[in-house]
Design a protein around this motif. Sequence first.
Motif, mmCIF file in Angstrom:
data_model
loop_
_atom_site.group_PDB
_atom_site.id
_atom_site.type_symbol
_atom_site.label_atom_id
_atom_site.label_comp_id
_atom_site.label_asym_id
_atom_site.label_seq_id
_atom_site.Cartn_x
_atom_site.Cartn_y
_atom_site.Cartn_z
ATOM 1 N N ALA A 89 8.577 5.402 9.654
ATOM 2 C CA ALA A 89 9.108 4.406 8.724
ATOM 3 C C ALA A 89 7.968 3.636 8.075
ATOM 4 N N VAL A 90 8.303 2.917 6.997
ATOM 5 C CA VAL A 90 7.319 2.094 6.300
ATOM 6 C C VAL A 90 8.061 1.010 5.521
ATOM 7 N N ARG A 91 7.375 -0.074 5.290
ATOM 8 C CA ARG A 91 7.862 -1.096 4.370
ATOM 9 C C ARG A 91 6.909 -1.155 3.188
ATOM 10 N N LEU A 92 7.449 -1.142 1.977
ATOM 11 C CA LEU A 92 6.606 -1.257 0.793
ATOM 12 C C LEU A 92 7.116 -2.383 -0.086
ATOM 13 N N SER A 93 6.173 -3.100 -0.680
ATOM 14 C CA SER A 93 6.549 -4.209 -1.556
ATOM 15 C C SER A 93 5.556 -4.289 -2.706
ATOM 16 N N GLY A 94 6.051 -4.718 -3.845
ATOM 17 C CA GLY A 94 5.209 -4.826 -5.025
ATOM 18 C C GLY A 94 5.955 -4.372 -6.256
ATOM 19 N N THR A 95 5.208 -3.934 -7.257
ATOM 20 C CA THR A 95 5.810 -3.567 -8.532
ATOM 21 C C THR A 95 5.558 -2.103 -8.876
ATOM 22 N N VAL A 96 6.543 -1.523 -9.538
ATOM 23 C CA VAL A 96 6.428 -0.165 -10.056
ATOM 24 C C VAL A 96 6.875 -0.195 -11.514
ATOM 25 N N VAL A 97 6.035 0.324 -12.397
ATOM 26 C CA VAL A 97 6.379 0.407 -13.811
ATOM 27 C C VAL A 97 6.660 1.865 -14.140
ATOM 28 N N THR A 98 7.873 2.138 -14.612
ATOM 29 C CA THR A 98 8.247 3.507 -14.943
ATOM 30 C C THR A 98 9.193 3.501 -16.129
ATOM 31 N N SER A 99 8.980 4.421 -17.051
ATOM 32 C CA SER A 99 9.813 4.549 -18.260
ATOM 33 C C SER A 99 9.949 3.232 -19.008
ATOM 34 N N GLY A 100 8.871 2.455 -19.007
ATOM 35 C CA GLY A 100 8.870 1.187 -19.728
ATOM 36 C C GLY A 100 9.525 0.038 -19.006
ATOM 37 N N ASN A 101 10.068 0.268 -17.831
ATOM 38 C CA ASN A 101 10.720 -0.779 -17.051
ATOM 39 C C ASN A 101 9.875 -1.157 -15.838
ATOM 40 N N THR A 102 9.873 -2.435 -15.510
ATOM 41 C CA THR A 102 9.151 -2.924 -14.341
ATOM 42 C C THR A 102 10.143 -3.266 -13.241
ATOM 43 N N TYR A 103 9.917 -2.704 -12.058
ATOM 44 C CA TYR A 103 10.772 -2.962 -10.904
ATOM 45 C C TYR A 103 9.931 -3.622 -9.812
ATOM 46 N N ARG A 104 10.427 -4.718 -9.272
ATOM 47 C CA ARG A 104 9.789 -5.338 -8.109
ATOM 48 C C ARG A 104 10.576 -4.911 -6.873
ATOM 49 N N LEU A 105 9.876 -4.268 -5.943
ATOM 50 C CA LEU A 105 10.526 -3.687 -4.773
ATOM 51 C C LEU A 105 10.130 -4.402 -3.495
ATOM 52 N N ASP A 106 11.056 -4.459 -2.578
ATOM 53 C CA ASP A 106 10.786 -4.839 -1.194
ATOM 54 C C ASP A 106 11.713 -3.982 -0.352
ATOM 55 N N MET A 107 11.219 -2.807 0.060
ATOM 56 C CA MET A 107 12.057 -1.789 0.682
ATOM 57 C C MET A 107 11.517 -1.382 2.048
ATOM 58 N N ARG A 108 12.443 -1.101 2.959
ATOM 59 C CA ARG A 108 12.110 -0.464 4.234
ATOM 60 C C ARG A 108 12.701 0.943 4.197
ATOM 61 N N LEU A 109 11.869 1.924 4.500
ATOM 62 C CA LEU A 109 12.258 3.321 4.313
ATOM 63 C C LEU A 109 12.018 4.135 5.566
ATOM 64 N N GLY A 113 1.645 -0.598 -11.829
ATOM 65 C CA GLY A 113 2.143 -1.307 -10.668
ATOM 66 C C GLY A 113 1.158 -1.386 -9.523
ATOM 67 N N THR A 114 1.408 -2.329 -8.622
ATOM 68 C CA THR A 114 0.591 -2.528 -7.423
ATOM 69 C C THR A 114 1.529 -2.678 -6.230
ATOM 70 N N LEU A 115 1.234 -1.964 -5.168
ATOM 71 C CA LEU A 115 2.100 -1.960 -3.991
ATOM 72 C C LEU A 115 1.295 -2.154 -2.722
ATOM 73 N N SER A 116 1.902 -2.843 -1.766
ATOM 74 C CA SER A 116 1.330 -2.941 -0.424
ATOM 75 C C SER A 116 2.256 -2.240 0.549
ATOM 76 N N PHE A 117 1.674 -1.663 1.600
ATOM 77 C CA PHE A 117 2.422 -0.904 2.601
ATOM 78 C C PHE A 117 2.170 -1.531 3.969
ATOM 79 N N SER A 118 3.236 -1.692 4.744
ATOM 80 C CA SER A 118 3.111 -2.297 6.070
ATOM 81 C C SER A 118 4.175 -1.728 6.997
ATOM 82 N N ASP A 119 4.161 -2.191 8.233
ATOM 83 C CA ASP A 119 5.145 -1.776 9.250
ATOM 84 C C ASP A 119 5.228 -0.251 9.369
#
Length: 234
Positions: free
Chosen positions: A47-67, A203-209
Amino acid sequence: MCALAVTGATGVTGCSEDPDAGTNGVGRLSAGQIESRTRSAADSAEAVRLSGTVVTSGNTYRLDMRLKAGGGSGSVTSKGATFQLLRIGEQLYLKADADFWRHADGADAKGGEAASADKLDGKYVKVPQGDPAYKKFSGFTDKDLLLDGLLTLHGDLTTDGHHEQSGVRTIRITGDKGAGGTLDVSLEGEPYPLNLARAGDAGTLSFSDWDKGFTLDEPSKGDTVDYGKQLPAS
């Protein structure tokens, strides 16, 4: 033993500290080898937790997800609206407030549509696999798919020194001297990726857990809405 440096002006200057001493050793590898090792570590993690921003197809998404392999959960913010995603196996749920559903189709909802939005407020709405929203959002809950797309540096790979992320020593690798993205890889324990700056300011993302398991619980029936084959605002 360490080597002694000798200069004409001062003689022996002493020992230089080895930045890879006491680490997992990946800092001594080539950039290509480090990239391979960190991708393998990420793929193998439960598993992992990721947080930060992803820019795709002109849209910016701010994520805070556990996967993890069986799904994921967390929040996504886009265009000022925040919603929750939960995927368990193939079933994807989207949870948002009434205002989100009123504007989901790009316009203010009226009449029956507004009433429908009020009913969806705070509910886990089942997203049908054939609905456009499923394809659009399910990828944010897919560990393998998301990491495979993110953990890619472009151009010639080189190392860019030793750094630190949240108190953890890292080795940084870059693509095209940073233009193709930068990735900080842990020098402690498994060589997990810890921080990513994507190429092209995407975008910039950090990975933890990393490898920390978590549970995904089905929402209660009282908190679930099933619209069948298509969401009302799709």
